[in-house]
Write an enzyme that holds these catalytic residues in place. Structure first.
Site, PDB file in Angstrom:
ATOM      1  N   HIS A  43       2.617 -13.841 -53.316  1.00 41.38           N
ATOM      2  CA  HIS A  43       3.255 -14.187 -54.584  1.00 41.38           C
ATOM      3  C   HIS A  43       2.539 -13.436 -55.704  1.00 41.38           C
ATOM      4  CE1 HIS A  43       4.766 -18.109 -52.607  1.00 41.38           C
ATOM      5  NE2 HIS A  43       5.723 -17.187 -52.601  1.00 41.38           N
ATOM      6  N   HIS A  57      -3.212 -18.304 -51.108  1.00 37.98           N
ATOM      7  CA  HIS A  57      -2.324 -18.487 -52.250  1.00 37.98           C
ATOM      8  C   HIS A  57      -3.092 -19.179 -53.379  1.00 37.98           C
ATOM      9  CE1 HIS A  57       1.753 -18.073 -50.108  1.00 37.98           C
ATOM     10  NE2 HIS A  57       0.853 -17.913 -49.141  1.00 37.98           N
ATOM     11  N   SER A  58      -2.379 -19.474 -54.457  1.00 36.87           N
ATOM     12  CA  SER A  58      -2.879 -20.392 -55.474  1.00 36.87           C
ATOM     13  C   SER A  58      -1.658 -21.102 -56.057  1.00 36.87           C
ATOM     14  CB  SER A  58      -3.651 -19.643 -56.565  1.00 36.87           C
ATOM     15  OG  SER A  58      -2.800 -18.895 -57.404  1.00 36.87           O
ATOM     16  N   TYR A  59      -1.840 -22.309 -56.598  1.00 37.94           N
ATOM     17  CA  TYR A  59      -3.111 -22.975 -56.820  1.00 37.94           C
ATOM     18  C   TYR A  59      -2.985 -24.404 -56.341  1.00 37.94           C
ATOM     19  CZ  TYR A  59      -0.768 -25.022 -60.909  1.00 37.94           C
ATOM     20  OH  TYR A  59       0.105 -25.692 -61.715  1.00 37.94           O
ATOM     21  N   ARG A  80       9.374 -17.118 -48.194  1.00 38.39           N
ATOM     22  CA  ARG A  80      10.548 -17.812 -47.667  1.00 38.39           C
ATOM     23  C   ARG A  80      11.355 -16.873 -46.773  1.00 38.39           C
ATOM     24  NH1 ARG A  80       7.776 -20.711 -50.219  1.00 38.39           N
ATOM     25  NH2 ARG A  80       8.357 -22.451 -51.581  1.00 38.39           N
ATOM     26  N   ARG A  97       6.882 -13.828 -59.719  1.00 38.74           N
ATOM     27  CA  ARG A  97       6.481 -14.389 -58.422  1.00 38.74           C
ATOM     28  C   ARG A  97       6.944 -13.553 -57.219  1.00 38.74           C
ATOM     29  NH1 ARG A  97       5.967 -19.641 -55.671  1.00 38.74           N
ATOM     30  NH2 ARG A  97       7.378 -19.795 -53.907  1.00 38.74           N
ATOM     31  N   GLU A 106      -0.182 -14.764 -58.383  1.00 42.28           N
ATOM     32  CA  GLU A 106      -1.364 -15.477 -57.902  1.00 42.28           C
ATOM     33  C   GLU A 106      -2.539 -14.505 -57.767  1.00 42.28           C
ATOM     34  OE1 GLU A 106       0.066 -17.533 -54.411  1.00 42.28           O
ATOM     35  OE2 GLU A 106       1.648 -18.531 -55.552  1.00 42.28           O
ATOM     36  N   GLU A 154      -4.430 -22.832 -50.510  1.00 43.70           N
ATOM     37  CA  GLU A 154      -4.121 -22.790 -51.944  1.00 43.70           C
ATOM     38  C   GLU A 154      -5.464 -22.869 -52.683  1.00 43.70           C
ATOM     39  OE1 GLU A 154      -1.228 -22.332 -53.277  1.00 43.70           O
ATOM     40  OE2 GLU A 154       0.209 -22.808 -51.687  1.00 43.70           O
TER      41      GLU A 154
END
Length: 457
Positions: free
Chosen positions: A219, A344-346, A292, A274, A222, A419
């Site tokens: 993403h 990832h985050s967050y 996705r 994103r 991030e 995350e």
């Protein structure tokens, strides 16, 4: 053309121009007097091909002056309905949510109306970030400081700032050149805009090694993810001789920036973008959510078939060159895959399958045990509390995720999504001074997984 049709088109255009990150995917784009929902059609393949894959020309950056991040309790239906109204009426987008609360992003001009709606509904909220643009302006050191790092130690990478893609790729080549006995780099494919998907391999050459995949930056917004992944790699390589045997007896394959087009777009045009950049001529309706787009349970809960949505799953499983490249590489590799770690985050979570639904695999207790052990060490070392659990239950169902594919199709036992920091105070705009502590606690997680893999028969 009938007046009703013109009215519908006008509504759609108005909403698109005043778009929040998730509004098009989770709410009505436009509605006629007869209740007809109007949504933009997905671009045809011909139109997509006409949208050149050349790298985009930087435009005037999107500004978020006065925009705010609010935290709202998300525990009952009244609150959930209010959040839905914030999306429908005021273009709100959900940055992070779980069964307890939701973080809602709102643009500056929408704040008075949104406040009024929540006040009338008697719903309290906390302002987490009071000016998003100010946070963006302050997250990275000034450019003149970055320029001082030219040719520093043979590369420009530091872990006191967020770096552009060229710095990351040049640093990977530097490692391959400086440590040829253990490091090599290769491009496993090209992004939609023809940027390299560059992977670094770290290995002592032992033919019996297990293999672990690590990626970051799927993403675009991030930023802490690629910074953390590169921090992990740098520490591992620079101190290779001091690493425990269970780390040195793993072949590590690392893709620091899974979404290079989107990542560059966040640096040049829109910090909060994103998705990838497929169909970039389509403005706010461009792009596919790469997390996705993986093929296991593609198109299910927590994904969208609407191109304007930030969780748009694409035209089909692995429709995007970025995900297809990972699929091809891992499927065709002779590596003995035992771990798949995507950062990832967050929110500070250690998540394991399944993400497509509120279900768990038969050996979920093994995954939880490793996650709990890592979280305990991370808390003791860096003071950050990470929640451990299956993705679909701990956060929300989201089909088409890479970790579900790694587990469901590739049969990799230790598949995790982490995350990273923080728990919401800075959201996606985490100050660069948080890179090193985040990296240290992430390395603890990687170390814990590596130790577990060493015990597999």
């Amino acid at each position: 053309m009938k007046f009703l049709d013109l009215f519908a088109i006008g509504l759609a255009i108005t909403v698109l121009l005043d778009r929040g990150d998730l509004v098009c995917g989770l709410s009505t784009v436009g509605r006629t007097a007869d209740g007809l929902i109007v949504v933009p059609e997905a671009p045809t393949e011909v139109a997509i091909q006409e949208d050149s894959a050349k790298q985009e020309t930087p435009q005037t950056p999107v500004k978020y002056d006065g925009a705010q991040l609010w935290r709202i309790k998300y525990h009952d239906q009244i609150n959930k309905n209010a959040v839905a109204e914030l999306q429908n009426q005021f273009g709100a987008s959900m940055w992070n949510y779980n069964i307890t609360y939701v973080d809602v992003f709102l643009k500056g001009p929408k704040l008075p109306g949104a406040r009024k709606l929540l006040t009338q509904s008697r719903i309290s909220f906390e302002v987490i970030i009071d000016d998003i643009q100010r946070a963006i302006d302050n997250e990275n050191p000034p450019k003149d400081e970055l320029d001082l790092w030219e040719n520093r130690d043979g590369h420009r990478m530091t872990w006191t700032a967020y770096h552009r893609l060229v710095d990351i790729h040049d640093w990977m080549d530097y490692l391959a050149k400086t440590y040829p006995d253990i490091c090599s780099s290769q491009s496993i494919g090209k992004s939609y805009q023809k940027r390299d998907l560059k992977v670094l391999r770290i290995s002592n050459g032992n033919p019996s090694n297990a293999a672990v995949w690590i990626d970051g930056g799927i993403h675009a917004r991030e930023w802490i993810s690629p910074a953390t992944v590169t921090f992990i790699v740098n520490n591992m390589v620079e101190d290779w001789d001091d690493q425990p045997e269970y780390i040195r007896n793993i072949d590590w394959y690392v893709l620091p920036v899974h979404n290079p087009d989107g990542y560059e777009y966040t640096h040049q045009n829109d910090r909060l973008w994103r998705k990838n950049r497929r169909g970039s001529l389509y403005g706010p309706c461009a792009g596919v959510d790469l997390n996705r787009n993986y093929g296991y349970k593609w198109g299910g809960q927590g994904s969208s078939k609407q191109p304007c949505s930030d969780i748009f799953a694409g035209s089909g499983p692995f429709s995007e060159p970025e995900t297809k490249a990972v699929y091809n590489f891992m499927q065709n590799s002779a590596a003995n895959w035992k771990g798949f770690l995507t950062f990832h985050s967050y929110g500070q979570y250690i998540l394991y399958p399944w993400g497509y639904d509120r279900l768990v695999p038969p050996d979920h207790q093994d995954l939880k045990q490793v996650g709990d052990e890592a979280a305990k060490k991370m808390l003791a070392t860096e003071g950050s509390s990470y929640t451990v659990g299956p993705s679909g239950n701990t956060l929300y169902p989201a089909a088409g995720g890479s970790d579900d594919w790694a587990r469901g199709e590739m049969k990799i036992k230790y598949a995790y999504t982490v995350e990273l920091r923080d728990s919401g105070r800075n959201g996606f705009v985490l100050p660069a001074n948080q890179i090193q502590p985040t990296g240290r606690e992430a390395f603890i997680f990687v170390d814990t997984v590596a130790k577990a893999i060493s015990k597999l028969k």
